[in-house]
Design a protein around this motif. Structure first.
Motif, PDB file in Angstrom:
ATOM      1  N   GLY A  36       0.784  -1.229   0.000  1.00 12.69           N
ATOM      2  CA  GLY A  36       0.000   0.000   0.000  1.00 12.69           C
ATOM      3  C   GLY A  36       0.813   1.273   0.000  1.00 12.69           C
ATOM      4  N   LEU A  37       2.139   1.169  -0.022  1.00  7.26           N
ATOM      5  CA  LEU A  37       2.968   2.373  -0.062  1.00  7.26           C
ATOM      6  C   LEU A  37       2.701   3.105  -1.371  1.00  7.26           C
ATOM      7  N   ALA A  38       2.358   4.379  -1.291  1.00  7.48           N
ATOM      8  CA  ALA A  38       1.909   5.131  -2.466  1.00  7.48           C
ATOM      9  C   ALA A  38       3.040   5.628  -3.361  1.00  7.48           C
ATOM     10  N   LYS A  39       4.253   5.727  -2.827  1.00  7.12           N
ATOM     11  CA  LYS A  39       5.355   6.253  -3.637  1.00  7.12           C
ATOM     12  C   LYS A  39       6.635   5.514  -3.264  1.00  7.12           C
ATOM     13  N   PRO A  40       7.629   5.553  -4.155  1.00  8.87           N
ATOM     14  CA  PRO A  40       8.908   4.900  -3.854  1.00  8.87           C
ATOM     15  C   PRO A  40       9.549   5.480  -2.596  1.00  8.87           C
ATOM     16  N   LEU A  41      10.296   4.644  -1.903  1.00 11.13           N
ATOM     17  CA  LEU A  41      10.993   5.042  -0.688  1.00 11.13           C
ATOM     18  C   LEU A  41      12.483   4.740  -0.883  1.00 11.13           C
ATOM     19  N   PRO A  42      13.241   5.698  -1.427  1.00 13.19           N
ATOM     20  CA  PRO A  42      14.665   5.456  -1.691  1.00 13.19           C
ATOM     21  C   PRO A  42      15.430   5.181  -0.391  1.00 13.19           C
ATOM     22  N   MET A  43      16.388   4.257  -0.463  1.00 19.94           N
ATOM     23  CA  MET A  43      17.179   3.867   0.707  1.00 19.94           C
ATOM     24  C   MET A  43      18.662   3.917   0.370  1.00 19.94           C
ATOM     25  N   ARG A  44      19.458   4.068   1.416  1.00 18.37           N
ATOM     26  CA  ARG A  44      20.916   4.013   1.290  1.00 18.37           C
ATOM     27  C   ARG A  44      21.419   2.898   2.202  1.00 18.37           C
ATOM     28  N   LEU A  45      22.200   1.988   1.646  1.00 22.10           N
ATOM     29  CA  LEU A  45      22.784   0.890   2.407  1.00 22.10           C
ATOM     30  C   LEU A  45      23.879   1.421   3.319  1.00 22.10           C
ATOM     31  N   THR A  46      23.819   1.082   4.613  1.00 21.86           N
ATOM     32  CA  THR A  46      24.843   1.528   5.556  1.00 21.86           C
ATOM     33  C   THR A  46      25.652   0.376   6.130  1.00 21.86           C
ATOM     34  N   GLU A  47      25.155  -0.867   5.992  1.00 14.73           N
ATOM     35  CA  GLU A  47      25.877  -2.018   6.515  1.00 14.73           C
ATOM     36  C   GLU A  47      25.351  -3.281   5.858  1.00 14.73           C
ATOM     37  N   SER A  48      26.247  -4.238   5.664  1.00  9.22           N
ATOM     38  CA  SER A  48      25.830  -5.572   5.235  1.00  9.22           C
ATOM     39  C   SER A  48      26.776  -6.593   5.838  1.00  9.22           C
ATOM     40  N   ARG A  49      26.243  -7.769   6.094  1.00  9.48           N
ATOM     41  CA  ARG A  49      27.035  -8.834   6.704  1.00  9.48           C
ATOM     42  C   ARG A  49      26.479 -10.169   6.253  1.00  9.48           C
ATOM     43  N   ALA A  50      27.341 -11.017   5.719  1.00 12.74           N
ATOM     44  CA  ALA A  50      26.926 -12.341   5.253  1.00 12.74           C
ATOM     45  C   ALA A  50      27.279 -13.392   6.304  1.00 12.74           C
ATOM     46  N   PHE A  51      26.414 -14.393   6.432  1.00 12.40           N
ATOM     47  CA  PHE A  51      26.629 -15.495   7.360  1.00 12.40           C
ATOM     48  C   PHE A  51      26.796 -16.798   6.581  1.00 12.40           C
ATOM     49  N   LYS A  52      27.441 -17.776   7.193  1.00  6.47           N
ATOM     50  CA  LYS A  52      27.701 -19.064   6.527  1.00  6.47           C
ATOM     51  C   LYS A  52      26.420 -19.818   6.200  1.00  6.47           C
ATOM     52  N   ASN A  53      25.340 -19.531   6.916  1.00  7.71           N
ATOM     53  CA  ASN A  53      24.069 -20.218   6.652  1.00  7.71           C
ATOM     54  C   ASN A  53      23.340 -19.634   5.441  1.00  7.71           C
ATOM     55  N   GLY A  54      23.946 -18.664   4.769  1.00  9.50           N
ATOM     56  CA  GLY A  54      23.351 -18.059   3.579  1.00  9.50           C
ATOM     57  C   GLY A  54      22.507 -16.829   3.865  1.00  9.50           C
TER      58      GLY A  54
END
Length: 188
Positions: free
Chosen positions: A160-178
C-alpha cells in the motif's frame, strides 16, 4: 528524539510472511554459531519493542514459555525483559510483562513515543504498521535479515505504499548459513 527502526526477516523475493502467515522459513540456518551470536546480541538491546496485534499475539504466545527459554535463553530473556507497546483496537488487555496497550491513532501515538526520553524503539514483524509509518517518514532505519529462500507468495512490509521510498545501504554482513543482514536508512 528517539530513533525508530524496523527489524525483520525477509525472503529473497521480499516477503516477511509466507502464505497463511507462515514464518517457519526464517528459522532455517539457526545452527550457524556466528548467526546465533548475532541474534543473541541483537536481542540484548535495551530498546522498546513495537508490535501490531498479530505479531504481539505470536510473540507473547512463545517468548515467555519454557520452550523459548530452553531453545534460545538469551533471546527469550531479552524479549521478556524489554518494554513493549502493542497497537490494537481489538485487544482488551496485553498480559505479557512490560507491555502497554495503545488504542489511539498509530501515526499520532508513534510521534508522541518518539518525543519521549529513553532508548530507541524497534518494530518487529507488524507489516501494516511498517507500511503506515514508512509512508509518513517516521522510520529512521530498516534492518533486514535476507533469508536464502524464495516463497512465491506472502506479504511484503510495504503493502500500500503510495510512492517509492529510496534507501541508502549503511551495513551488510553475510553469514555461513546463507543469510544476509542489511541495514538501510531512508534517503531524504
Amino acid at each position: 528524539m528517539r530513533r525508530l527502526i524496523v527489524f525483520n526477516n525477509i525472503s529473497l523475493d521480499g516477503y516477511f510472511t509466507g502464505a497463511g502467515g507462515d514464518f517457519s522459513w526464517a528459522k532455517e540456518g539457526a545452527d550457524d554459531p556466528e548467526f546465533g551470536a548475532f541474534v543473541s546480541g541483537n536481542a540484548s538491546g535495551e530498546g522498546e519493542l513495537i508490535f501490531g496485534r498479530v505479531t504481539y499475539e505470536m510473540m507473547a504466545s512463545f517468548w515467555p514459555t519454557p520452550a523459548a527459554k530452553a531453545a534460545m535463553p538469551e533471546v527469550a530473556a531479552g524479549m521478556n525483559r524489554s518494554r513493549k507497546v502493542v497497537f490494537s483496537r481489538h485487544l482488551a488487555k496485553a498480559d505479557w510483562q512490560n507491555t502497554r496497550l495503545m488504542k489511539g491513532e498509530l501515526v499520532t501515538e508513534v510521534r508522541k513515543l518518539k518525543q519521549e526520553s529513553g532508548p530507541g524503539m524497534a518494530i518487529l514483524g507488524s507489516g501494516s504498521i511498517v507500511a503506515q509509518l514508512a509512508s509518513v517518514g517516521l522510520i529512521d532505519e530498516y534492518q533486514f535479515v535476507v533469508n536464502p529462500v524464495v516463497l512465491g507468495v506472502g506479504r511484503t512490509l510495504f503493502e500500500g505504499l503510495a510512492k517509492p521510498l529510496p534507501m541508502r545501504l549503511t551495513e551488510s554482513r553475510a553469514f555461513k548459513n546463507g543469510k544476509l543482514f542489511v541495514r538501510y536508512v531512508p534517503v531524504s
